[in-house]
Design a protein around this motif. Structure first.
Motif, PDB file in Angstrom:
ATOM      1  N   THR A 190     -32.653  10.973 -45.906  1.00 51.68           N
ATOM      2  CA  THR A 190     -32.840  11.264 -47.323  1.00 51.68           C
ATOM      3  C   THR A 190     -31.561  11.879 -47.870  1.00 51.68           C
ATOM      4  N   LEU A 191     -31.034  11.285 -48.910  1.00 50.00           N
ATOM      5  CA  LEU A 191     -29.804  11.795 -49.498  1.00 50.00           C
ATOM      6  C   LEU A 191     -30.091  13.032 -50.343  1.00 50.00           C
ATOM      7  N   PRO A 192     -29.155  13.983 -50.373  1.00 53.02           N
ATOM      8  CA  PRO A 192     -29.310  15.125 -51.265  1.00 53.02           C
ATOM      9  C   PRO A 192     -29.437  14.662 -52.713  1.00 53.02           C
ATOM     10  N   PRO A 193     -30.212  15.383 -53.533  1.00 47.76           N
ATOM     11  CA  PRO A 193     -30.439  14.950 -54.925  1.00 47.76           C
ATOM     12  C   PRO A 193     -29.154  14.765 -55.722  1.00 47.76           C
ATOM     13  N   GLU A 194     -28.177  15.693 -55.574  1.00 50.00           N
ATOM     14  CA  GLU A 194     -26.950  15.564 -56.357  1.00 50.00           C
ATOM     15  C   GLU A 194     -26.126  14.347 -55.923  1.00 50.00           C
ATOM     16  N   LEU A 195     -26.169  14.049 -54.616  1.00 51.45           N
ATOM     17  CA  LEU A 195     -25.457  12.875 -54.125  1.00 51.45           C
ATOM     18  C   LEU A 195     -26.122  11.589 -54.605  1.00 51.45           C
ATOM     19  N   ALA A 196     -27.454  11.582 -54.592  1.00 53.01           N
ATOM     20  CA  ALA A 196     -28.180  10.407 -55.092  1.00 53.01           C
ATOM     21  C   ALA A 196     -27.927  10.198 -56.579  1.00 53.01           C
ATOM     22  N   ARG A 197     -27.791  11.298 -57.321  1.00 60.30           N
ATOM     23  CA  ARG A 197     -27.529  11.194 -58.757  1.00 60.30           C
ATOM     24  C   ARG A 197     -26.151  10.565 -59.003  1.00 60.30           C
ATOM     25  N   GLU A 198     -25.148  10.961 -58.213  1.00 58.73           N
ATOM     26  CA  GLU A 198     -23.811  10.392 -58.387  1.00 58.73           C
ATOM     27  C   GLU A 198     -23.785   8.916 -57.998  1.00 58.73           C
ATOM     28  N   LEU A 199     -24.496   8.550 -56.949  1.00 63.43           N
ATOM     29  CA  LEU A 199     -24.524   7.150 -56.532  1.00 63.43           C
ATOM     30  C   LEU A 199     -25.209   6.278 -57.566  1.00 63.43           C
ATOM     31  N   SER A 200     -26.242   6.825 -58.203  1.00 63.50           N
ATOM     32  CA  SER A 200     -26.966   6.041 -59.201  1.00 63.50           C
ATOM     33  C   SER A 200     -26.141   5.772 -60.445  1.00 63.50           C
ATOM     34  N   GLN A 201     -25.055   6.539 -60.636  1.00 63.35           N
ATOM     35  CA  GLN A 201     -24.215   6.359 -61.814  1.00 63.35           C
ATOM     36  C   GLN A 201     -23.087   5.358 -61.590  1.00 63.35           C
ATOM     37  N   LEU A 202     -22.971   4.817 -60.378  1.00 55.92           N
ATOM     38  CA  LEU A 202     -21.950   3.812 -60.127  1.00 55.92           C
ATOM     39  C   LEU A 202     -22.274   2.532 -60.873  1.00 55.92           C
ATOM     40  N   ARG A 203     -21.238   1.837 -61.297  1.00 55.01           N
ATOM     41  CA  ARG A 203     -21.439   0.601 -62.039  1.00 55.01           C
ATOM     42  C   ARG A 203     -21.891  -0.513 -61.110  1.00 55.01           C
ATOM     43  N   GLY A 204     -22.930  -1.233 -61.540  1.00 56.39           N
ATOM     44  CA  GLY A 204     -23.474  -2.302 -60.717  1.00 56.39           C
ATOM     45  C   GLY A 204     -22.594  -3.518 -60.642  1.00 56.39           C
ATOM     46  N   ASN A 205     -21.667  -3.699 -61.600  1.00 57.23           N
ATOM     47  CA  ASN A 205     -20.795  -4.876 -61.580  1.00 57.23           C
ATOM     48  C   ASN A 205     -19.496  -4.615 -60.831  1.00 57.23           C
ATOM     49  N   ALA A 206     -19.442  -3.521 -60.071  1.00 57.90           N
ATOM     50  CA  ALA A 206     -18.255  -3.186 -59.286  1.00 57.90           C
ATOM     51  C   ALA A 206     -18.659  -3.021 -57.831  1.00 57.90           C
ATOM     52  N   PRO A 207     -18.877  -4.108 -57.114  1.00 55.06           N
ATOM     53  CA  PRO A 207     -19.359  -4.015 -55.741  1.00 55.06           C
ATOM     54  C   PRO A 207     -18.320  -3.392 -54.819  1.00 55.06           C
ATOM     55  N   THR A 208     -18.798  -2.766 -53.764  1.00 52.48           N
ATOM     56  CA  THR A 208     -17.956  -2.128 -52.761  1.00 52.48           C
ATOM     57  C   THR A 208     -18.080  -2.894 -51.450  1.00 52.48           C
ATOM     58  N   THR A 209     -16.953  -3.246 -50.882  1.00 53.60           N
ATOM     59  CA  THR A 209     -16.929  -3.914 -49.581  1.00 53.60           C
ATOM     60  C   THR A 209     -16.741  -2.865 -48.502  1.00 53.60           C
ATOM     61  N   ILE A 210     -17.654  -2.833 -47.554  1.00 52.49           N
ATOM     62  CA  ILE A 210     -17.597  -1.896 -46.440  1.00 52.49           C
ATOM     63  C   ILE A 210     -17.267  -2.691 -45.183  1.00 52.49           C
ATOM     64  N   VAL A 211     -16.130  -2.397 -44.589  1.00 47.51           N
ATOM     65  CA  VAL A 211     -15.660  -3.118 -43.411  1.00 47.51           C
ATOM     66  C   VAL A 211     -15.806  -2.205 -42.194  1.00 47.51           C
ATOM     67  N   VAL A 212     -16.572  -2.643 -41.225  1.00 49.69           N
ATOM     68  CA  VAL A 212     -16.727  -1.923 -39.968  1.00 49.69           C
ATOM     69  C   VAL A 212     -15.784  -2.575 -38.957  1.00 49.69           C
ATOM     70  N   LEU A 213     -14.694  -1.890 -38.642  1.00 43.39           N
ATOM     71  CA  LEU A 213     -13.672  -2.431 -37.750  1.00 43.39           C
ATOM     72  C   LEU A 213     -13.883  -1.885 -36.346  1.00 43.39           C
ATOM     73  N   GLN A 214     -14.175  -2.774 -35.423  1.00 40.92           N
ATOM     74  CA  GLN A 214     -14.371  -2.404 -34.024  1.00 40.92           C
ATOM     75  C   GLN A 214     -13.117  -2.774 -33.238  1.00 40.92           C
ATOM     76  N   MET A 215     -12.323  -1.743 -32.922  1.00 42.27           N
ATOM     77  CA  MET A 215     -11.123  -1.948 -32.112  1.00 42.27           C
ATOM     78  C   MET A 215     -11.372  -1.560 -30.661  1.00 42.27           C
ATOM     79  N   HIS A 216     -12.612  -1.129 -30.373  1.00 42.05           N
ATOM     80  CA  HIS A 216     -12.998  -0.715 -29.027  1.00 42.05           C
ATOM     81  C   HIS A 216     -12.138   0.463 -28.564  1.00 42.05           C
ATOM     82  N   ASN A 217     -11.871   1.338 -29.494  1.00 40.58           N
ATOM     83  CA  ASN A 217     -11.139   2.561 -29.214  1.00 40.58           C
ATOM     84  C   ASN A 217     -11.675   3.631 -30.149  1.00 40.58           C
ATOM     85  N   MET A 218     -12.361   4.597 -29.590  1.00 38.75           N
ATOM     86  CA  MET A 218     -13.010   5.617 -30.419  1.00 38.75           C
ATOM     87  C   MET A 218     -12.099   6.799 -30.743  1.00 38.75           C
TER      88      MET A 218
END
Length: 859
Positions: free
Chosen positions: A144-172
């Protein structure tokens, strides 16, 4: 019996053909749409502009402008749509005609009910997608996200998608530990799973997120990377510069990076020792807010770090040759990878010019421009010299040609003007050959000088094309220019390279780094605004050799004068912040052992690494040092020793203050050290020319009656603190100018009136002053080199993150670990689970089936 089957008529055949065409058209529409999605350039159908552009794209595809695949798909889609439209029209007309008869009334009602049910089902599903609810059933509300964090996320523009890249280099752990084991592999899978879970959670708040998993060891990785970063060069640069498993957030041409350990810290030590050594994957969750903040701050400006040096060679520019020893290119690379922008400010100019060096506040490019101008002047002077020499030799050759057939006495007279001892005619061939060789060499030198001059002028012309550098050079007020350079700077780094190895002697005099009063005042104003500073000052201890017949008092007086020359206003400014930097230099016991009679330090001794400060004792009521705690946790979780080996260190201590909330010490030396004001060996020569050690530094305890006893530079044994951090209000005297006079009066009347002194202290506490963070390291070479060691890199990144207020990026240990136990089974238990899984479900189903059969038979 009569045949009740319907008679096959032309109408029946017509309806069958139309319905077959309609079904085939629907299939064609589906196939065409799928093929268009692959072969047609992307069209955003989530917007009105996308729908308006779709017909043009479809028409272009039908003309073959997007390839054969897109053309076939467009024709398939168009033909299918026409067939479906014809089938629908025929069905509607036949339904209307047949619906007027009484025989089809029941069928019409049934059909209408089915259609209504389907429409209702579609409405219910659509409503559920937009009005669903999530329930977090974990005890600590982990998802569950904190209320203030959820409020900020809800204000993001829907026509501006975010690409999240998970890069696995097999080195932590980056360059801390390249070893891969089962814990690393399991942690990679879990982090990827958690990222997908979080993205599903974030989709509730409006914008759509795209998750891409890149595995550097998977086939097709390069093609996936090329496709992903086709229109995002900034994302590609960030991915290629990563050296460990990372998560990248890309939107609006900006990139934020989060390493796996900044999201879920893998604790290898706890994983390996869990359950009495049985092993268990242990992860330290660093907080969902870190993940969310990267999305929220993806468009924010990267913090800017300014590195102030006195010479371009000491800057963060990558260098080769003799400059490679002094460059801080490794610092720039480490900070850029950590999300910082780095700029250089050169504080002195006119090196090697008449009149000596002068204060400056130039960027590295401006300093390079000054160097290029100097190189151009030197190349021009060299060319002029070469031209003059060639002209002189040409005159000589012309004269020789004129005298070729003249009598020897006349030729001898000319030769005597050029050379001495020309007496015989037999010397003439040698003289002419020498002049020819010199002329040929002069022509070659002219050619080389001309080429060098052209290259120097070309480099200078390219540098002069940048008008910004020319405008900055017009500013003659050094203080104003320096102030302008620091306007958008978030952190100031002040390194001073002096001595790298005491056994080799001082390399750069401390006085060279001295700044002007105007420059120090700008730095003071920067600190008065609460801006942080990282100080890396090398030892200022000079090499002062005793003179013949000089008394001990005279030598101490001369040494004190040399030390005073290395202390400038900036060092005094640091002292005003309550940080004392010793004038002596710290030596390790093993360093002097390498100074044998035949080696003289040619085989340098390997010194032990520095020690990270432990948490303070409970009775001190101080919190652990944040940077030291981050270093200890990083070393423990990575199962790696963050060895930081430095020589020629300078003691650094903090004046005790009740305003200090945490222990100031970050790093200590080992106990096998001592400090010395004469740390450099003296090498002389015997009469036969052989080298001999005249003086070898050694530890000599200070006597009780010695005036140095109890003072800051008293020669003593270690350990010594060499790196400290403070966070406290700036001095009152920086805010209230007459406070120093009042404090002097308080010191004068303190034996008579303690109430006045107490009132002055209370009044100082009430004066509002900004909090300021500072880290001081007693080494000017701690961050030098093309590449930093893992220990140096972590010390730098943790220090800069804390100084710039990014405490959330420091690793945290005050969290509840996540355990993923692996169940250890015996052979008997493993066989029971295997056979039970194979035979249990079929037997249970057969048993229930027999019970049902018996019940039905009873009826």
């Amino acid at each position: 019996m009569a045949d009740t089957r319907q008679r096959t008529t032309l109408g029946n055949w017509f309806r069958l053909i139309v319905r077959f065409a309609g079904l085939t058209g629907a299939l064609a529409v589906a196939v065409g749409t799928l093929l268009l999605a692959v072969g047609l350039p992307g069209v955003d159908l989530s917007t009105l502009d996308g729908w308006q552009a779709f017909p043009d794209q479809l028409h272009a595809a039908s003309d073959g402008r997007h390839g054969d695949l897109a053309q076939w798909a467009a024709w398939c889609l168009a033909g299918g749509a026409i067939a479906v439209a014809i089938a629908v029209v025929v069905e509607l007309l036949s339904g209307l005609i047949l619906g007027l008869g009484r025989r089809t009334a029941a069928g019409t009602v049934a059909t209408t009910s089915i259609v209504a049910a389907l429409v209702l089902l579609g409405i219910v599903n659509y409503y559920s997608f937009t009005h669903h609810r999530r329930f977090d059933c974990t005890r600590d509300q982990r998802f569950t996200l904190p209320p203030e964090l959820a409020r900020e996320l809800s204000q993001l523009r829907g026509n501006a998608p975010t690409t999240i890249v998970v890069l696995q280099m097999h080195n932590m752990f980056g360059n801390l530990s390249a070893k891969r084991d089962s814990f690393t592999s399991a942690a990679e899978r879990l982090v990827t799973e958690k990222v997908r879970d979080l993205v599903d959670l974030f989709r509730t708040f409006g914008p759509q997120f795209r998750v891409v998993v890149l595995d550097t060891e998977a086939f097709g990785y390069q093609s996936e990377l090329d496709e992903l970063t086709k229109n995002a060069p900034e994302l590609r640069a960030a991915i290629e510069s990563a050296n460990e498993n990372s998560i990248f957030f890309h939107a609006h041409k900006r990139v934020q990076r989060l390493t796996f350990n900044e999201f879920l810290q893998l604790d290898k030590t706890a994983s390996r020792t869990f359950d009495n050594g049985q092993g268990n994957l242990v992860l330290l969750p660093q907080g969902i807010d870190r993940f969310a903040q990267r999305i929220l701050t993806v468009q924010e400006r990267r913090p800017k770090v300014a590195v102030c040096v006195v010479h371009e060679a000491l800057s963060t520019a990558r260098a080769d040759g003799w400059r490679a020893r002094y460059t801080m290119a490794g610092l720039r690379k480490a900070l850029n990878d950590a999300g910082f922008d780095v700029t250089d400010i050169v504080l002195k100019k006119n090196w090697g010019q008449p009149g000596g060096t002068q204060p400056a506040a130039d960027t590295r490019e401006e300093s390079a421009l000054e160097r290029l101008e100097s190189e151009a002047r030197e190349a021009s002077a060299r060319l002029a010299t070469a031209v003059a020499e060639v002209n002189i030799l040409n005159v000589i050759r012309d004269e020789l040609e004129r005298l070729k057939n003249r009598p020897w006495p006349e030729r001898r007279a000319f030769y005597s003007q050029l050379f001495n001892n020309v007496r015989f005619e037999e010397q003439e061939p040698q003289i002419r050959a020498f002049i020819d060789r010199r002329s040929q060499r002069a022509d070659e030198e002219l050619k080389e000088a001309s080429q060098a001059n052209q290259e120097a002028e070309k480099r200078l012309a390219e540098a002069l094309q940048n008008e910004r550098y020319l405008q900055d050079r017009r500013m003659t007020d050094i203080g104003a220019k320096f102030q302008k350079q620091l306007e958008d700077v978030d952190l100031l780094i002040l390194p001073r390279f002096t001595t790298e190895d005491a056994m080799e002697g001082p390399e750069v005099e401390a006085a060279i780094h001295a700044l002007s009063r105007e420059q120090v005042q700008v730095i003071k104003d920067f600190m008065k605004r609460g801006k942080p500073v990282l100080v890396c000052f090398g030892a200022i201890t000079p090499q002062v050799n005793p003179q013949q017949g000089e008394s001990a008092d005279d030598f101490d007086r001369r040494l004190a004068n040399e030390l005073a020359a290395g202390i400038d206003d900036l060092e005094r400014l640091i002292a005003e912040r309550g940080i004392e930097m010793g004038n002596s230099l710290i030596l390790f016991d093993g360093e002097t052992r390498s100074l044998t009679a035949d080696q003289f330090g040619n085989n340098p001794a390997d010194v032990p690494p520095l020690v990270v400060a432990e948490p303070p004792a409970p009775e001190t009521k101080l919190l652990p040092n944040p940077v030291a705690a981050a270093l200890r946790l990083t070393a423990r979780t990575a199962e790696s020793n963050l060895d930081i080996k430095l020589k020629a260190l300078r003691p650094v201590t903090v004046v005790p203050s009740r305003q200090q909330r945490f222990a100031p010490e970050i790093l200590y030396t080992v106990p096998e050290t001592w400090n010395d004001l004469q740390p450099f060996p003296i090498v002389g020569r015997r009469r036969d020319g052989a080298r001999v050690l005249v003086y070898t530094p050694k530890y000599e305890p200070v006597g009780i009656g010695d005036p140095k006893k109890g003072r800051r530079d008293e020669e003593r044994r270690g350990p010594f603190s060499v790196a400290v951090a403070i966070e406290s209000p700036i001095p009152v005297a920086w805010v209230q100018e007459d406070f120093d006079r009042q404090r002097a009066a308080a010191a004068l009347f303190m034996p008579f009136d303690n109430l006045f002194t107490l009132g002055l202290t209370l009044a100082a506490d009430r004066i509002e002053r900004p909090q300021q963070r500072m880290i001081v390291i007693g080494s000017g070479t701690v961050f030098t080199g093309k590449e930093l060691t893992p220990g140096q890199e972590k010390l730098l990144v943790h220090s800069v993150n804390w100084l710039t207020g990014r405490d959330d990026r420091l690793p945290r240990a005050d969290v509840t670990p996540w355990h993923y136990p692996r169940v250890a089974l015996s052979d008997r238990q493993r066989n029971l689970w295997r056979w039970g899984g194979w035979f249990g479900p079929p037997v249970a189903v057969a048993y229930l089936g027999l019970i049902v059969m018996l019940i039905r038979r009873m009826r």
